[in-house]
Design a protein around this motif. Structure first.
Motif, mmCIF file in Angstrom:
data_model
loop_
_atom_site.group_PDB
_atom_site.id
_atom_site.type_symbol
_atom_site.label_atom_id
_atom_site.label_comp_id
_atom_site.label_asym_id
_atom_site.label_seq_id
_atom_site.Cartn_x
_atom_site.Cartn_y
_atom_site.Cartn_z
ATOM 1 N N ARG A 167 8.799 2.776 -7.510
ATOM 2 C CA ARG A 167 7.794 3.216 -8.476
ATOM 3 C C ARG A 167 7.940 2.437 -9.785
ATOM 4 O O ARG A 167 9.050 2.193 -10.260
ATOM 5 N N SER A 168 6.824 2.054 -10.367
ATOM 6 C CA SER A 168 6.848 1.341 -11.641
ATOM 7 C C SER A 168 7.404 2.252 -12.736
ATOM 8 O O SER A 168 7.175 3.464 -12.725
ATOM 9 N N GLU A 169 8.129 1.662 -13.653
ATOM 10 C CA GLU A 169 8.754 2.435 -14.717
ATOM 11 C C GLU A 169 7.687 3.179 -15.531
ATOM 12 O O GLU A 169 6.674 2.625 -15.936
ATOM 13 N N GLY A 170 7.944 4.461 -15.736
ATOM 14 C CA GLY A 170 7.017 5.281 -16.508
ATOM 15 C C GLY A 170 5.887 5.889 -15.705
ATOM 16 O O GLY A 170 5.123 6.701 -16.230
ATOM 17 N N GLN A 171 5.765 5.529 -14.428
ATOM 18 C CA GLN A 171 4.695 6.048 -13.575
ATOM 19 C C GLN A 171 5.204 7.210 -12.726
ATOM 20 O O GLN A 171 6.312 7.168 -12.215
ATOM 21 N N ARG A 172 4.390 8.241 -12.555
ATOM 22 C CA ARG A 172 4.773 9.396 -11.750
ATOM 23 C C ARG A 172 4.405 9.208 -10.285
ATOM 24 O O ARG A 172 4.986 9.835 -9.407
ATOM 25 N N SER A 173 3.412 8.368 -10.031
ATOM 26 C CA SER A 173 2.967 8.134 -8.655
ATOM 27 C C SER A 173 3.291 6.699 -8.242
ATOM 28 O O SER A 173 3.645 5.859 -9.065
ATOM 29 N N LEU A 174 3.160 6.462 -6.942
ATOM 30 C CA LEU A 174 3.415 5.143 -6.379
ATOM 31 C C LEU A 174 2.080 4.463 -6.126
ATOM 32 O O LEU A 174 1.173 5.062 -5.537
ATOM 33 N N GLY A 175 1.922 3.225 -6.609
ATOM 34 C CA GLY A 175 0.684 2.496 -6.385
ATOM 35 C C GLY A 175 0.336 2.431 -4.911
ATOM 36 O O GLY A 175 1.222 2.295 -4.060
ATOM 37 N N LEU A 176 -0.941 2.529 -4.586
ATOM 38 C CA LEU A 176 -1.372 2.596 -3.195
ATOM 39 C C LEU A 176 -0.939 1.365 -2.406
ATOM 40 O O LEU A 176 -0.456 1.482 -1.274
ATOM 41 N N GLU A 177 -1.095 0.185 -2.976
ATOM 42 C CA GLU A 177 -0.693 -1.036 -2.271
ATOM 43 C C GLU A 177 0.814 -1.057 -2.027
ATOM 44 O O GLU A 177 1.280 -1.498 -0.970
ATOM 45 N N THR A 178 1.583 -0.582 -2.996
ATOM 46 C CA THR A 178 3.034 -0.536 -2.844
ATOM 47 C C THR A 178 3.422 0.463 -1.767
ATOM 48 O O THR A 178 4.266 0.182 -0.911
ATOM 49 N N ALA A 179 2.802 1.641 -1.801
ATOM 50 C CA ALA A 179 3.087 2.654 -0.781
ATOM 51 C C ALA A 179 2.760 2.131 0.608
ATOM 52 O O ALA A 179 3.531 2.313 1.560
ATOM 53 N N GLU A 180 1.614 1.462 0.721
ATOM 54 C CA GLU A 180 1.211 0.899 2.011
ATOM 55 C C GLU A 180 2.237 -0.115 2.506
ATOM 56 O O GLU A 180 2.599 -0.122 3.688
ATOM 57 N N ALA A 181 2.733 -0.956 1.606
ATOM 58 C CA ALA A 181 3.707 -1.971 1.991
ATOM 59 C C ALA A 181 4.990 -1.331 2.526
ATOM 60 O O ALA A 181 5.545 -1.772 3.542
ATOM 61 N N PHE A 182 5.446 -0.265 1.867
ATOM 62 C CA PHE A 182 6.694 0.360 2.309
ATOM 63 C C PHE A 182 6.499 1.206 3.563
ATOM 64 O O PHE A 182 7.399 1.282 4.408
ATOM 65 N N TRP A 183 5.341 1.832 3.725
ATOM 66 C CA TRP A 183 5.066 2.517 4.987
ATOM 67 C C TRP A 183 5.048 1.519 6.138
ATOM 68 O O TRP A 183 5.548 1.803 7.232
ATOM 69 N N ASN A 184 4.481 0.336 5.887
ATOM 70 C CA ASN A 184 4.439 -0.685 6.937
ATOM 71 C C ASN A 184 5.818 -1.227 7.281
ATOM 72 O O ASN A 184 6.028 -1.764 8.373
ATOM 73 N N LEU A 185 6.757 -1.111 6.358
ATOM 74 C CA LEU A 185 8.132 -1.514 6.635
ATOM 75 C C LEU A 185 8.898 -0.426 7.379
ATOM 76 O O LEU A 185 9.583 -0.691 8.376
ATOM 77 N N LEU A 186 8.783 0.805 6.895
ATOM 78 C CA LEU A 186 9.640 1.882 7.386
ATOM 79 C C LEU A 186 9.155 2.517 8.687
ATOM 80 O O LEU A 186 9.960 2.762 9.607
ATOM 81 N N LEU A 187 7.873 2.804 8.793
ATOM 82 C CA LEU A 187 7.381 3.558 9.944
ATOM 83 C C LEU A 187 7.581 2.838 11.287
ATOM 84 O O LEU A 187 8.019 3.473 12.254
ATOM 85 N N PRO A 188 7.274 1.534 11.386
ATOM 86 C CA PRO A 188 7.492 0.875 12.681
ATOM 87 C C PRO A 188 8.953 0.931 13.140
ATOM 88 O O PRO A 188 9.225 1.128 14.330
ATOM 89 N N LEU A 189 9.891 0.774 12.200
ATOM 90 C CA LEU A 189 11.307 0.823 12.575
ATOM 91 C C LEU A 189 11.687 2.215 13.068
ATOM 92 O O LEU A 189 12.374 2.366 14.082
ATOM 93 N N GLY A 190 11.230 3.241 12.341
ATOM 94 C CA GLY A 190 11.551 4.605 12.747
ATOM 95 C C GLY A 190 10.930 4.990 14.071
ATOM 96 O O GLY A 190 11.538 5.714 14.863
ATOM 97 N N LEU A 191 9.717 4.509 14.336
ATOM 98 C CA LEU A 191 9.068 4.797 15.615
ATOM 99 C C LEU A 191 9.778 4.094 16.769
ATOM 100 O O LEU A 191 9.984 4.668 17.836
ATOM 101 N N LYS A 192 10.176 2.853 16.528
ATOM 102 C CA LYS A 192 10.834 2.082 17.578
ATOM 103 C C LYS A 192 12.225 2.617 17.891
ATOM 104 O O LYS A 192 12.622 2.718 19.056
#
Length: 275
Positions: free
Chosen positions: A165-190
């Motif tokens: 999360r960017s400093e001072g922000q309470r939420s995670l930018g949509l593009e950033t969230a998408e990037a990390f979901w694309n990293l984490l979810l495939p590994l966890g599913l596999k």
């Protein structure tokens, strides 16, 4: 419950044998059952002495880790982007490799491409590495643990929100969230750390979240718009992924899910009905 039972067994072991808490835990971990562990202690109370000596001799070196940190630090007393890139080159790992999220969690990195001295030293000592070759070997272990261990996956997944999360922000930018979901979810599913588990029903292999559902989720978010993903949504999305069946038929609309997930279920059911 498991920890409480272990604590009770440790206390009983110590009262019967007069052994140290450390010995009690070692014998119980090795021999599982209390009675068997006590018998093993009486037969060979020094069973773990050699192992401990070897561990003490081979424990990671603070001075080696400090020198390695100095080799990569950029300015002040932190390793920043340039140092991180050089470190990844030496490790022969892509800076965008999912395993580095596990490393960031272990080393309590305060943000992407940032590593602080004490956390670097403490983290690598906990992992058990103090040089590039042993760190490379550790990456294989961490990747396997992240892929297969549901609790470890959850720890790293939740850490990722604050880490990215960017400093001072309470939420995670949509593009950033998408990037990390694309990293984490495939590994966890596999690897199985995202396998659906429900004590109240028999869960068939593969009857849960699928890769196509990840693409639906991201498509839904892009169409819906919005500036970011809240921490509540980020955290509860993992519980949702682990609980939903492949047809979204077991979704409880009255449960305390974020409204965003309610809307996504309607979106996914429309996808399913149209195929």
């Amino acid at each position: 419950m498991v920890d409480k039972k272990l604590d009770q067994d440790v206390a009983h072991f110590c009262s019967v044998t007069g052994a140290s808490t450390r010995d009690a835990r070692d014998f119980l971990k090795e021999h599982k059952r209390l009675e068997v562990a006590i018998d093993a202690y009486y037969n060979n109370p020094n069973e773990f002495a050699g192992k401990r000596k070897a561990e003490a001799t081979s424990s990671p070196s603070t001075s080696k880790l400090a020198r390695l940190f100095d080799q990569y630090k950029d300015e002040g007393d932190e390793i920043l982007i340039n140092g991180t890139i050089k470190f990844c080159e030496d490790l022969q790992v892509d800076p965008e490799d999912v395993v580095l999220l596990a490393v960031a969690c272990e080393l309590k990195s305060p943000g992407m491409g940032r590593w602080t001295r004490q956390e670097w030293i403490d983290g690598w000592k906990h992992i058990g590495a103090d040089a590039i070759p042993s760190m490379q070997a550790s990456l294989h272990r961490l990747r396997e643990q992240l892929a297969t261990d549901p609790e470890y996956f959850k720890t790293v997944y939740n850490y990722t929100f604050n880490f990215s999360r960017s400093e001072g922000q309470r939420s995670l930018g949509l593009e950033t969230a998408e990037a990390f979901w694309n990293l984490l979810l495939p590994l966890g599913l596999k690897g199985g750390s995202l396998t659906r588990k429900n004590k109240d029903e028999d869960v068939k292999m593969g009857d849960g979240w699928q890769e196509v559902h990840t693409s639906w989720w991201l498509e839904f978010l892009r169409k819906k718009g919005g500036k970011g993903v809240s921490k509540d949504t980020w955290v509860m999305f993992l519980d949702f992924v682990r609980s939903i069946d492949s047809k979204f038929s077991n979704y409880d609309i009255d449960a305390a899910w974020p409204s965003l997930i309610d809307d996504f279920v309607d979106f996914a059911r429309e996808k399913i009905s149209s195929t």
